[in-house]
Design a protein around this motif. Structure first.
Motif, PDB file in Angstrom:
ATOM      1  N   LEU A   1     -14.999   0.652  27.115  1.00 46.38           N
ATOM      2  CA  LEU A   1     -15.617   1.606  26.194  1.00 46.38           C
ATOM      3  C   LEU A   1     -17.027   1.156  25.835  1.00 46.38           C
ATOM      4  CD1 LEU A   1     -12.749   2.597  23.733  1.00 46.38           C
ATOM      5  CD2 LEU A   1     -13.335   3.553  25.957  1.00 46.38           C
ATOM      6  N   CYS A   2     -17.206  -0.151  25.611  1.00 45.71           N
ATOM      7  CA  CYS A   2     -18.553  -0.667  25.345  1.00 45.71           C
ATOM      8  C   CYS A   2     -19.483  -0.370  26.518  1.00 45.71           C
ATOM      9  CB  CYS A   2     -18.497  -2.168  25.086  1.00 45.71           C
ATOM     10  SG  CYS A   2     -17.893  -2.607  23.450  1.00 45.71           S
TER      11      CYS A   2
ATOM     12  N   GLY B   1     -19.159   2.045  28.676  1.00 49.73           N
ATOM     13  CA  GLY B   1     -19.405   3.478  28.693  1.00 49.73           C
ATOM     14  C   GLY B   1     -20.448   3.889  27.674  1.00 49.73           C
ATOM     15  N   MET B   2     -20.373   3.321  26.464  1.00 48.83           N
ATOM     16  CA  MET B   2     -21.357   3.653  25.433  1.00 48.83           C
ATOM     17  C   MET B   2     -22.730   3.107  25.779  1.00 48.83           C
ATOM     18  SD  MET B   2     -19.340   3.584  21.785  1.00 48.83           S
ATOM     19  CE  MET B   2     -18.245   2.213  22.124  1.00 48.83           C
TER      20      MET B   2
ATOM     21  N   LEU C   1     -24.505   5.372  27.962  1.00 48.33           N
ATOM     22  CA  LEU C   1     -24.939   6.585  27.267  1.00 48.33           C
ATOM     23  C   LEU C   1     -26.038   6.308  26.250  1.00 48.33           C
ATOM     24  CD1 LEU C   1     -21.387   8.106  26.645  1.00 48.33           C
ATOM     25  CD2 LEU C   1     -23.098   8.962  28.266  1.00 48.33           C
TER      26      LEU C   1
ATOM     27  N   SER D   1     -23.518  -0.311  21.364  1.00 53.33           N
ATOM     28  CA  SER D   1     -22.377   0.042  22.220  1.00 53.33           C
ATOM     29  C   SER D   1     -21.042  -0.063  21.501  1.00 53.33           C
ATOM     30  CB  SER D   1     -22.363  -0.855  23.472  1.00 53.33           C
ATOM     31  OG  SER D   1     -23.571  -0.738  24.176  1.00 53.33           O
TER      32      SER D   1
ATOM     33  N   VAL E   1     -15.712   3.903  18.580  1.00 53.49           N
ATOM     34  CA  VAL E   1     -16.337   5.047  19.251  1.00 53.49           C
ATOM     35  C   VAL E   1     -16.534   6.165  18.225  1.00 53.49           C
ATOM     36  CG1 VAL E   1     -16.164   6.745  21.103  1.00 53.49           C
ATOM     37  CG2 VAL E   1     -15.167   4.460  21.415  1.00 53.49           C
TER      38      VAL E   1
ATOM     39  N   ARG F   1     -18.429  11.709  19.774  1.00 56.67           N
ATOM     40  CA  ARG F   1     -18.753  11.397  21.168  1.00 56.67           C
ATOM     41  C   ARG F   1     -17.538  10.882  21.942  1.00 56.67           C
ATOM     42  NH1 ARG F   1     -24.822   9.084  21.573  1.00 56.67           N
ATOM     43  NH2 ARG F   1     -24.520  10.036  23.613  1.00 56.67           N
TER      44      ARG F   1
ATOM     45  N   GLU G   1     -17.286  12.192  25.826  1.00 57.22           N
ATOM     46  CA  GLU G   1     -18.283  11.685  26.772  1.00 57.22           C
ATOM     47  C   GLU G   1     -18.132  10.177  26.972  1.00 57.22           C
ATOM     48  OE1 GLU G   1     -22.414  11.881  25.557  1.00 57.22           O
ATOM     49  OE2 GLU G   1     -21.807  12.217  23.473  1.00 57.22           O
ATOM     50  N   VAL G   2     -17.767   9.447  25.915  1.00 56.01           N
ATOM     51  CA  VAL G   2     -17.527   8.011  26.071  1.00 56.01           C
ATOM     52  C   VAL G   2     -16.291   7.770  26.930  1.00 56.01           C
ATOM     53  CG1 VAL G   2     -16.912   5.886  24.856  1.00 56.01           C
ATOM     54  CG2 VAL G   2     -18.716   7.374  23.947  1.00 56.01           C
TER      55      VAL G   2
END
Length: 234
Positions: free
Chosen positions: A29-30, A32-33, A36, A41, A180, A184, A187-188
């Protein structure tokens, strides 16, 4: 007691969405952020660690804002909790008192909370680790909490370096805790699933390379493409 600072619980994140997140990891997840451009993150500070790294923490954030070891608002928040929520305690990294111990964590487990994240110290290390509920904290301090209040409940807070709003997703494992933003989530999630697919492909390449090396076969390229491209540019 002034209850104006005690706001209601946010809406739970849908179970189907949580299950998609559960197939991933806080690290993904980090990543992914980061892809973006989300600041920090969502990664909480490195010294916020699990009492038992075998447990997974995943759920919807609700928050407490407190300081100087005062756990009165934490008590109030725990008793208003419901299954599926993770209590995020913005304790300002206060080191001189424990914010909670096994009795409060046991109560949190009894009401069905999915976890506790404490930006500060806790106590009763072994009894806490023996509970089913995942607990994250900065450290341990045997001195008892203060009880002054009122604090604030279910307001945006800063916890272990990350902004957390009620309703955000909180995910913790042996590496640490990732948050998160609610707005978002999709999208994440999609960005993290792409990273998961990439990692699965890389594991297959590594396993194939190891098999060929053990068998004396010609070796394929092991380095990922982005490494080769950067080498060409250097």
């Amino acid at each position: 007691m002034n209850t104006d600072q005690y706001l209601p619980l946010p809406e739970l994140i849908p179970a189907a969405l949580l299950e998609r997140f559960r197939a991933l990891s806080p690290a993904q997840l980090c990543d992914g952020m980061q892809s973006l451009g989300i600041p920090r993150s969502g990664c909480m500070d490195a010294d916020l660690l699990p009492l038992d790294d075998r447990k997974i923490l995943l759920g919807t954030a609700y928050t407490v804002d407190t300081e100087e070891g005062d756990n009165f608002p934490i008590h109030v928040a725990i008793y208003q909790g419901r299954p599926g929520y993770v209590l995020v305690v913005a304790g300002k990294a206060y080191p001189e008192r424990a914010y909670l111990g096994d009795l409060m964590a046991g109560a949190a487990q009894a009401v069905g909370l999915a976890g506790l994240v404490v930006d500060g110290c806790v106590r009763d290390r072994r009894p806490l680790a023996e509970l089913d509920i995942p607990v994250y904290a900065r450290g341990f301090m045997q001195r008892s909490p203060a009880k002054q209040g009122p604090g604030r409940i279910n307001v945006p807070v800063r916890c272990a370096g990350v902004e957390v709003a009620p309703g955000d997703l909180v995910f913790g494992d042996y590496d640490g805790v990732t948050v998160v933003p609610r707005a978002r989530l999709l999208e994440v999630l999609e960005a993290a699933e792409k990273k998961d697919a990439y990692e699965a492909q890389r594991r297959a390449v590594i396993a194939d390379y190891a098999h060929r090396r053990a068998s004396g076969e010609p070796l394929p390229e092991l380095a990922p493409g982005w490494v080769t491209e950067l080498l060409k540019k250097s």
